[in-house]
Design a protein around this motif. Structure first.
Motif, PDB file in Angstrom:
ATOM      1  N   PRO A  37       0.811  -1.233   0.000  1.00 25.86           N
ATOM      2  CA  PRO A  37       0.000   0.000   0.000  1.00 25.86           C
ATOM      3  C   PRO A  37       0.839   1.275   0.000  1.00 25.86           C
ATOM      4  O   PRO A  37       0.389   2.310  -0.473  1.00 25.86           O
ATOM      5  CB  PRO A  37      -0.827  -0.112   1.275  1.00 25.86           C
ATOM      6  N   PHE A  38       2.075   1.189   0.470  1.00 20.43           N
ATOM      7  CA  PHE A  38       2.926   2.389   0.458  1.00 20.43           C
ATOM      8  C   PHE A  38       3.184   2.842  -0.973  1.00 20.43           C
ATOM      9  O   PHE A  38       3.170   4.036  -1.281  1.00 20.43           O
ATOM     10  CB  PHE A  38       4.254   2.124   1.166  1.00 20.43           C
ATOM     11  N   ILE A  39       3.419   1.885  -1.863  1.00 18.85           N
ATOM     12  CA  ILE A  39       3.715   2.221  -3.262  1.00 18.85           C
ATOM     13  C   ILE A  39       2.484   2.845  -3.922  1.00 18.85           C
ATOM     14  O   ILE A  39       2.601   3.768  -4.714  1.00 18.85           O
ATOM     15  CB  ILE A  39       4.194   0.975  -4.025  1.00 18.85           C
ATOM     16  N   ARG A  40       1.303   2.349  -3.570  1.00 14.27           N
ATOM     17  CA  ARG A  40       0.085   2.858  -4.213  1.00 14.27           C
ATOM     18  C   ARG A  40      -0.364   4.189  -3.626  1.00 14.27           C
ATOM     19  O   ARG A  40      -0.847   5.055  -4.354  1.00 14.27           O
ATOM     20  CB  ARG A  40      -1.017   1.827  -4.076  1.00 14.27           C
ATOM     21  N   TYR A  41      -0.237   4.384  -2.322  1.00 15.90           N
ATOM     22  CA  TYR A  41      -0.764   5.588  -1.691  1.00 15.90           C
ATOM     23  C   TYR A  41       0.329   6.512  -1.136  1.00 15.90           C
ATOM     24  O   TYR A  41       0.276   7.712  -1.316  1.00 15.90           O
ATOM     25  CB  TYR A  41      -1.719   5.209  -0.544  1.00 15.90           C
TER      26      TYR A  41
END
Length: 130
Positions: A37-41
């Motif tokens: 989720p870090f990469i997406r958000y």
């Protein structure tokens, strides 16, 4: 009126190469977001913050440069028109040479410390009835 005949018996082929790439990219991006989720958000938010700050700093620096140039031009115009320097008109201001001894003598002439009169100052509790 004319009618358009469509052949519903045969399904249309939607297996073009572009469609496959779009579907595979979208599904892999969704899987990526679930797993990381870090990469997406987080990464887009942090990069937006950093690049936004850099962009604002660049814009503000340009604004400061323009203001400095404008101020310099105004001073040049004033200096040429009225023969001024940054400290004021040239040759018009000459401060007096003042010494502390002269000032002390002037104050001593105004105030006589040997001849005075006692005056009572009322206390706050006494008030006006005094």
């Amino acid at each position: 009126m004319s009618t358009i005949e469509t052949d519903m018996s045969r399904p249309q082929k939607t297996t073009s190469r572009a469609n496959k790439v779009d579907k595979s990219f979208a599904s892999s991006f969704k899987r990526w977001g679930r797993g990381h989720p870090f990469i997406r958000y987080g990464l887009p938010m942090i990069s937006l913050t950093v690049f936004g700050a850099l962009g604002l700093a660049h814009l503000l620096q340009g604004r400061k440069d323009i203001a400095k140039v404008k101020d310099d031009r105004e001073w040049e115009i004033i200096e040429t028109k009225e023969a001024l320097s940054r400290s004021g008109p040239t040759g018009s201001y000459k401060p007096k040479k003042i010494s502390l001894e002269e000032e002390l003598k002037a104050v001593q002439k105004k105030v006589d410390i040997n001849n005075f009169e006692y005056k009572k100052i009322p206390r706050p509790k006494e008030g006006i009835s005094g």
